[in-house]
Design a protein around this motif. Structure first.
Motif, PDB file in Angstrom:
ATOM      1  N   SER A   1       0.870  -1.161   0.099  1.00 36.59           N
ATOM      2  CA  SER A   1      -0.139   0.039  -0.111  1.00 36.59           C
ATOM      3  C   SER A   1       1.069   1.177  -0.038  1.00 36.59           C
ATOM      4  CB  SER A   1      -0.845   0.018   1.368  1.00 36.59           C
ATOM      5  OG  SER A   1      -1.355   1.415   1.384  1.00 36.59           O
ATOM      6  N   LYS A   2       0.632   2.059  -1.008  1.00 34.36           N
ATOM      7  CA  LYS A   2       1.610   3.066  -1.299  1.00 34.36           C
ATOM      8  C   LYS A   2       1.542   4.094   0.241  1.00 34.36           C
ATOM      9  CE  LYS A   2       2.763   7.010  -4.235  1.00 34.36           C
ATOM     10  NZ  LYS A   2       2.140   7.983  -5.325  1.00 34.36           N
ATOM     11  N   GLU A   3       0.258   4.278   0.759  1.00 32.21           N
ATOM     12  CA  GLU A   3      -0.101   5.293   1.779  1.00 32.21           C
ATOM     13  C   GLU A   3       0.869   4.731   2.980  1.00 32.21           C
ATOM     14  OE1 GLU A   3      -2.568   4.217  -0.051  1.00 32.21           O
ATOM     15  OE2 GLU A   3      -2.752   5.944  -1.411  1.00 32.21           O
ATOM     16  N   ASP A   4       0.484   3.542   3.051  1.00 33.79           N
ATOM     17  CA  ASP A   4       1.116   2.892   4.419  1.00 33.79           C
ATOM     18  C   ASP A   4       2.442   2.724   4.046  1.00 33.79           C
ATOM     19  OD1 ASP A   4      -1.380   2.388   5.469  1.00 33.79           O
ATOM     20  OD2 ASP A   4      -1.665   0.427   4.919  1.00 33.79           O
ATOM     21  N   THR A   5       2.937   2.458   2.990  1.00 34.68           N
ATOM     22  CA  THR A   5       4.569   2.402   2.953  1.00 34.68           C
ATOM     23  C   THR A   5       5.012   3.677   3.203  1.00 34.68           C
ATOM     24  OG1 THR A   5       4.421   0.627   1.355  1.00 34.68           O
ATOM     25  CG2 THR A   5       6.499   2.082   1.389  1.00 34.68           C
ATOM     26  N   GLU A   6       4.667   4.697   2.696  1.00 33.29           N
ATOM     27  CA  GLU A   6       4.901   6.148   2.812  1.00 33.29           C
ATOM     28  C   GLU A   6       5.138   6.549   4.427  1.00 33.29           C
ATOM     29  OE1 GLU A   6       2.663   8.953   0.679  1.00 33.29           O
ATOM     30  OE2 GLU A   6       3.536   8.205  -1.290  1.00 33.29           O
ATOM     31  N   GLU A   7       3.912   6.024   5.253  1.00 37.28           N
ATOM     32  CA  GLU A   7       3.970   6.405   6.749  1.00 37.28           C
ATOM     33  C   GLU A   7       5.232   5.589   7.279  1.00 37.28           C
ATOM     34  OE1 GLU A   7       0.305   6.373   8.617  1.00 37.28           O
ATOM     35  OE2 GLU A   7      -0.719   7.077   6.978  1.00 37.28           O
ATOM     36  N   VAL A   8       5.217   4.289   6.861  1.00 38.36           N
ATOM     37  CA  VAL A   8       6.343   3.611   7.624  1.00 38.36           C
ATOM     38  C   VAL A   8       7.706   3.991   7.250  1.00 38.36           C
ATOM     39  CG1 VAL A   8       7.361   1.131   7.415  1.00 38.36           C
ATOM     40  CG2 VAL A   8       4.887   1.572   7.794  1.00 38.36           C
ATOM     41  N   VAL A   9       8.007   4.804   6.206  1.00 40.22           N
ATOM     42  CA  VAL A   9       9.316   5.234   5.804  1.00 40.22           C
ATOM     43  C   VAL A   9       9.443   6.254   6.585  1.00 40.22           C
ATOM     44  CG1 VAL A   9      10.529   6.416   4.098  1.00 40.22           C
ATOM     45  CG2 VAL A   9       9.271   4.371   3.342  1.00 40.22           C
ATOM     46  N   ASN A  10       8.502   7.253   6.889  1.00 42.99           N
ATOM     47  CA  ASN A  10       8.729   8.460   7.600  1.00 42.99           C
ATOM     48  C   ASN A  10       8.788   8.098   9.018  1.00 42.99           C
ATOM     49  OD1 ASN A  10       8.647  10.150   5.537  1.00 42.99           O
ATOM     50  ND2 ASN A  10       6.287  10.269   5.559  1.00 42.99           N
ATOM     51  N   ASP A  11       7.956   7.103   9.433  1.00 44.03           N
ATOM     52  CA  ASP A  11       8.199   6.422  11.193  1.00 44.03           C
ATOM     53  C   ASP A  11       9.500   6.086  11.176  1.00 44.03           C
ATOM     54  OD1 ASP A  11       5.739   7.430  11.481  1.00 44.03           O
ATOM     55  OD2 ASP A  11       4.581   5.524  11.536  1.00 44.03           O
ATOM     56  N   THR A  12      10.037   5.364  10.282  1.00 38.71           N
ATOM     57  CA  THR A  12      11.399   4.709  10.255  1.00 38.71           C
ATOM     58  C   THR A  12      12.502   5.956  10.382  1.00 38.71           C
ATOM     59  OG1 THR A  12      10.927   3.062   8.820  1.00 38.71           O
ATOM     60  CG2 THR A  12      13.138   3.308   8.812  1.00 38.71           C
ATOM     61  N   TYR A  13      12.420   6.912   9.827  1.00 38.19           N
ATOM     62  CA  TYR A  13      13.320   8.042  10.161  1.00 38.19           C
ATOM     63  C   TYR A  13      13.368   8.603  11.453  1.00 38.19           C
ATOM     64  CZ  TYR A  13      13.856   8.178   5.020  1.00 38.19           C
ATOM     65  OH  TYR A  13      14.149   7.825   3.594  1.00 38.19           O
ATOM     66  N   LEU A  14      11.953   8.699  11.847  1.00 40.00           N
ATOM     67  CA  LEU A  14      11.678   9.323  13.382  1.00 40.00           C
ATOM     68  C   LEU A  14      12.453   8.446  14.125  1.00 40.00           C
ATOM     69  CD1 LEU A  14      10.302  11.516  15.287  1.00 40.00           C
ATOM     70  CD2 LEU A  14       8.338   9.977  15.104  1.00 40.00           C
ATOM     71  N   ARG A  15      11.999   7.260  14.212  1.00 44.40           N
ATOM     72  CA  ARG A  15      12.580   6.076  14.871  1.00 44.40           C
ATOM     73  C   ARG A  15      14.179   6.018  14.914  1.00 44.40           C
ATOM     74  NH1 ARG A  15       9.950   1.231  16.522  1.00 44.40           N
ATOM     75  NH2 ARG A  15       8.042   2.476  16.607  1.00 44.40           N
ATOM     76  N   ALA A  16      14.655   6.171  13.834  1.00 41.17           N
ATOM     77  CA  ALA A  16      16.186   6.230  13.742  1.00 41.17           C
ATOM     78  C   ALA A  16      16.804   7.558  14.508  1.00 41.17           C
ATOM     79  CB  ALA A  16      16.503   6.361  12.444  1.00 41.17           C
ATOM     80  N   TRP A  17      15.874   8.605  14.275  1.00 38.45           N
ATOM     81  CA  TRP A  17      16.475   9.932  14.857  1.00 38.45           C
ATOM     82  C   TRP A  17      16.411   9.649  16.381  1.00 38.45           C
ATOM     83  CZ3 TRP A  17      18.275  14.293  13.697  1.00 38.45           C
ATOM     84  CH2 TRP A  17      18.235  15.528  14.497  1.00 38.45           C
ATOM     85  N   ASN A  18      15.288   8.940  16.951  1.00 44.17           N
ATOM     86  CA  ASN A  18      15.138   8.633  18.273  1.00 44.17           C
ATOM     87  C   ASN A  18      15.981   7.692  18.796  1.00 44.17           C
ATOM     88  OD1 ASN A  18      13.139  10.822  18.810  1.00 44.17           O
ATOM     89  ND2 ASN A  18      11.442   9.464  18.033  1.00 44.17           N
ATOM     90  N   SER A  19      16.475   6.793  18.116  1.00 42.53           N
ATOM     91  CA  SER A  19      17.376   5.763  18.547  1.00 42.53           C
ATOM     92  C   SER A  19      18.736   5.807  18.542  1.00 42.53           C
ATOM     93  CB  SER A  19      17.058   4.395  17.644  1.00 42.53           C
ATOM     94  OG  SER A  19      15.728   4.119  17.825  1.00 42.53           O
ATOM     95  N   ILE A  20      19.141   6.953  17.646  1.00 40.42           N
ATOM     96  CA  ILE A  20      20.774   7.302  17.593  1.00 40.42           C
ATOM     97  C   ILE A  20      20.655   8.770  17.912  1.00 40.42           C
ATOM     98  CG2 ILE A  20      22.635   7.313  15.910  1.00 40.42           C
ATOM     99  CD1 ILE A  20      20.824   5.893  13.834  1.00 40.42           C
TER     100      ILE A  20
END
Length: 117
Positions: free
Chosen positions: A39-58
């Motif tokens: 799903s394009k929309e869900d994929t885009e959200e997951v990508v953005n959430d991945t950047y946020l999670r990386a920002w909060n984890s590193i």
């Protein structure tokens, strides 16, 4: 840019870390998420959430293999979203089934009111 340099940007809390991550791993993260969600929309959200999670984890984490680190985050987020969507669909199916059954069962509440009168 090398992974080590990107991780250093995260440690320095430089917003450039996100743009450099997107340049180097954006397609990869998107492919990981899309292979699960389709799903394009869900994929885009997951990508953005991945950047946020990386920002909060590193920091505190300092991954040696940034690509694998990001792929793991994206995969876990995509699996969570997939499970949530599946649960929503199951609940909707269950509710529809109950509505259909309600149409098949006679309404006994009206008969009991007629008996009281």
């Amino acid at each position: 840019m090398e992974d080590k340099q990107i991780v250093e940007l995260y440690w320095a809390r430089s917003e450039t870390a996100i743009s450099e991550t997107e340049k180097k791993y954006g397609r990869y993260i998107s492919a990981v998420a899309d292979s699960i969600l389709a799903s394009k929309e869900d994929t885009e959200e997951v990508v953005n959430d991945t950047y946020l999670r990386a920002w909060n984890s590193i920091p505190p984490q300092k991954p040696n293999k940034l690509g694998a680190f990001l792929a793991t985050i994206a995969r876990n987020l995509a699996l969570d979203r997939y499970a949530a969507r599946r649960k929503e669909r199951e609940n909707l199916t269950f509710e529809r089934t109950l509505e259909e059954l309600a149409e098949c069962i006679p309404d006994t509440s009206r008969n009991s009111l007629a008996d009281e009168v």
